[in-house]
Design a protein around this motif. Structure first.
Motif, PDB file in Angstrom:
ATOM      1  N   PHE A  71     -38.143 -80.173 -48.107  1.00  0.00           N
ATOM      2  CA  PHE A  71     -37.181 -80.068 -47.016  1.00  0.00           C
ATOM      3  C   PHE A  71     -36.259 -78.868 -47.225  1.00  0.00           C
ATOM      4  CE2 PHE A  71     -38.532 -84.511 -46.816  1.00  0.00           C
ATOM      5  CZ  PHE A  71     -38.838 -84.609 -45.465  1.00  0.00           C
ATOM      6  N   SER A  72     -35.456 -78.573 -46.210  1.00  0.00           N
ATOM      7  CA  SER A  72     -34.657 -77.351 -46.198  1.00  0.00           C
ATOM      8  C   SER A  72     -33.654 -77.268 -47.342  1.00  0.00           C
ATOM      9  CB  SER A  72     -33.926 -77.222 -44.862  1.00  0.00           C
ATOM     10  OG  SER A  72     -33.183 -78.393 -44.580  1.00  0.00           O
ATOM     11  N   ASP A  73     -33.256 -78.400 -47.904  1.00  0.00           N
ATOM     12  CA  ASP A  73     -32.308 -78.392 -49.021  1.00  0.00           C
ATOM     13  C   ASP A  73     -33.010 -78.522 -50.371  1.00  0.00           C
ATOM     14  OD1 ASP A  73     -33.122 -81.076 -48.745  1.00  0.00           O
ATOM     15  OD2 ASP A  73     -31.279 -81.752 -49.718  1.00  0.00           O
ATOM     16  N   ASN A  74     -34.349 -78.385 -50.350  1.00  0.00           N
ATOM     17  CA  ASN A  74     -35.211 -78.502 -51.531  1.00  0.00           C
ATOM     18  C   ASN A  74     -35.421 -79.932 -52.005  1.00  0.00           C
ATOM     19  OD1 ASN A  74     -36.038 -75.795 -51.917  1.00  0.00           O
ATOM     20  ND2 ASN A  74     -34.068 -75.309 -52.850  1.00  0.00           N
ATOM     21  N   THR A  75     -35.066 -80.917 -51.186  1.00  0.00           N
ATOM     22  CA  THR A  75     -35.511 -82.282 -51.454  1.00  0.00           C
ATOM     23  C   THR A  75     -37.029 -82.314 -51.377  1.00  0.00           C
ATOM     24  OG1 THR A  75     -33.518 -83.400 -50.662  1.00  0.00           O
ATOM     25  CG2 THR A  75     -35.560 -84.642 -50.524  1.00  0.00           C
ATOM     26  N   MET A  76     -37.659 -82.989 -52.331  1.00  0.00           N
ATOM     27  CA  MET A  76     -39.116 -83.102 -52.361  1.00  0.00           C
ATOM     28  C   MET A  76     -39.532 -84.528 -52.018  1.00  0.00           C
ATOM     29  SD  MET A  76     -40.214 -80.079 -53.042  1.00  0.00           S
ATOM     30  CE  MET A  76     -41.943 -80.560 -53.217  1.00  0.00           C
ATOM     31  N   LEU A  77     -40.517 -84.645 -51.136  1.00  0.00           N
ATOM     32  CA  LEU A  77     -41.067 -85.937 -50.744  1.00  0.00           C
ATOM     33  C   LEU A  77     -42.559 -85.938 -51.027  1.00  0.00           C
ATOM     34  CD1 LEU A  77     -40.951 -88.711 -49.229  1.00  0.00           C
ATOM     35  CD2 LEU A  77     -41.409 -87.418 -47.128  1.00  0.00           C
ATOM     36  N   TYR A  78     -43.029 -86.991 -51.711  1.00  0.00           N
ATOM     37  CA  TYR A  78     -44.446 -87.165 -52.019  1.00  0.00           C
ATOM     38  C   TYR A  78     -44.889 -88.498 -51.419  1.00  0.00           C
ATOM     39  CZ  TYR A  78     -42.951 -83.862 -55.648  1.00  0.00           C
ATOM     40  OH  TYR A  78     -42.393 -82.808 -56.324  1.00  0.00           O
ATOM     41  N   LEU A  79     -45.939 -88.474 -50.605  1.00  0.00           N
ATOM     42  CA  LEU A  79     -46.446 -89.689 -49.973  1.00  0.00           C
ATOM     43  C   LEU A  79     -47.847 -90.006 -50.472  1.00  0.00           C
ATOM     44  CD1 LEU A  79     -45.369 -89.232 -46.242  1.00  0.00           C
ATOM     45  CD2 LEU A  79     -44.346 -90.761 -47.924  1.00  0.00           C
ATOM     46  N   GLY A  80     -48.105 -91.304 -50.687  1.00  0.00           N
ATOM     47  CA  GLY A  80     -49.431 -91.757 -51.075  1.00  0.00           C
ATOM     48  C   GLY A  80     -50.162 -92.382 -49.897  1.00  0.00           C
ATOM     49  N   ASP A  81     -51.121 -93.245 -50.210  1.00  0.00           N
ATOM     50  CA  ASP A  81     -51.983 -93.852 -49.186  1.00  0.00           C
ATOM     51  C   ASP A  81     -51.199 -94.709 -48.174  1.00  0.00           C
ATOM     52  OD1 ASP A  81     -54.015 -92.774 -50.673  1.00  0.00           O
ATOM     53  OD2 ASP A  81     -54.620 -94.671 -51.583  1.00  0.00           O
ATOM     54  N   HIS A  82     -51.717 -94.733 -46.953  1.00  0.00           N
ATOM     55  CA  HIS A  82     -51.268 -95.663 -45.906  1.00  0.00           C
ATOM     56  C   HIS A  82     -49.744 -95.699 -45.780  1.00  0.00           C
ATOM     57  CE1 HIS A  82     -55.351 -97.078 -45.447  1.00  0.00           C
ATOM     58  NE2 HIS A  82     -55.420 -97.363 -46.730  1.00  0.00           N
ATOM     59  N   SER A  83     -49.142 -94.530 -45.669  1.00  0.00           N
ATOM     60  CA  SER A  83     -47.685 -94.444 -45.602  1.00  0.00           C
ATOM     61  C   SER A  83     -47.228 -93.936 -44.240  1.00  0.00           C
ATOM     62  CB  SER A  83     -47.162 -93.509 -46.695  1.00  0.00           C
ATOM     63  OG  SER A  83     -47.492 -94.004 -47.978  1.00  0.00           O
ATOM     64  N   SER A  84     -46.018 -94.362 -43.861  1.00  0.00           N
ATOM     65  CA  SER A  84     -45.427 -93.922 -42.593  1.00  0.00           C
ATOM     66  C   SER A  84     -43.922 -93.773 -42.787  1.00  0.00           C
ATOM     67  CB  SER A  84     -45.715 -94.936 -41.486  1.00  0.00           C
ATOM     68  OG  SER A  84     -45.110 -94.542 -40.271  1.00  0.00           O
ATOM     69  N   LEU A  85     -43.425 -92.547 -42.611  1.00  0.00           N
ATOM     70  CA  LEU A  85     -42.003 -92.264 -42.817  1.00  0.00           C
ATOM     71  C   LEU A  85     -41.490 -91.397 -41.680  1.00  0.00           C
ATOM     72  CD1 LEU A  85     -40.098 -91.477 -46.022  1.00  0.00           C
ATOM     73  CD2 LEU A  85     -39.987 -89.800 -44.169  1.00  0.00           C
TER      74      LEU A  85
END
Length: 204
Positions: A71-85
């Motif tokens: 994200f723009s502030d360098n937050t990192m998001l990692y998603l695995g299987d069958h995910s919805s965010l």
């Protein structure tokens, strides 16, 4: 008449500014493997490496899938299987308090806080079907199924987890909690090295 013209000009300027702000990307996809997509303005788009992510996007993964977003502030998001965010809100300007609000409907994820979450006065909230999580400067992992939420703190920081009338605060690295639908008792425990490794594999 003059006042009407000025009002109309102001409204046009406001709308254009709002549209421009809404259309500005809030993040970039660094990795996408398997079935990865976003729902944007009721349309579904395939999401691949280097594709932008926008405010109000819902990010989805299927079976045997992984996604990594910065994200723009360098937050990192990692998603695995069958995910919805869903990215409900993300307001960030350098050196100013900001606000982030995400909704995780289901799935497994890991998040590493960026600059927004470390700025005094900022708020970062994650909503799930079973709890509301307030986040302060940390690296954490979670898994939401139909009737169970598991949250784990992987590094320094704080997770304030509110479920019903109960609030659990995780402040020590490797602390974790399991919240089950229909059950009031919530116990905090410490992850073993094996459990940490197993959790990280779900998003690697």
């Amino acid at each position: 008449m003059k006042n009407s013209v000025l009002l109309l000009a102001f409204l046009i300027s406001f709308v254009c500014t709002s549209i421009g702000w809404a259309n500005k990307p809030v993040g970039t996809t660094l990795r996408a493997s398997g079935a990865t997509s976003v729902v944007r303005l009721d349309n579904i788009f395939s999401q691949r490496k280097d594709d932008p992510v926008f405010w109000q996007d819902t990010i989805k993964t299927g079976a045997a899938s992984r996604m990594e977003i910065r994200f723009s502030d360098n937050t990192m998001l990692y998603l695995g299987d069958h995910s919805s965010l869903q990215i409900d809100e993300l307001v960030y300007q350098p050196n100013k308090p900001g606000k982030a609000f995400f909704t995780l409907s289901q799935g497994v994820f890991r998040m590493v806080s960026g600059a927004l979450n470390k700025m005094d006065g900022s708020t970062f909230t994650l909503q799930t079907p079973l709890a509301t999580i307030g986040i302060r400067g940390t690296d954490f992992w979670g898994h939401q199924t139909a009737d169970k939420l598991t949250m784990a703190l992987l590094d320094d920081g704080e997770l304030r987890i509110t479920s019903g009338k109960e609030t659990i605060v995780l402040t020590n690295p490797l602390e974790a909690v399991v919240i089950e639908k229909g059950k009031n008792t919530v116990n905090v425990f410490t992850l073993t090295p094996e459990q940490v490794a197993q959790a990280k594999k779900t998003i690697e």
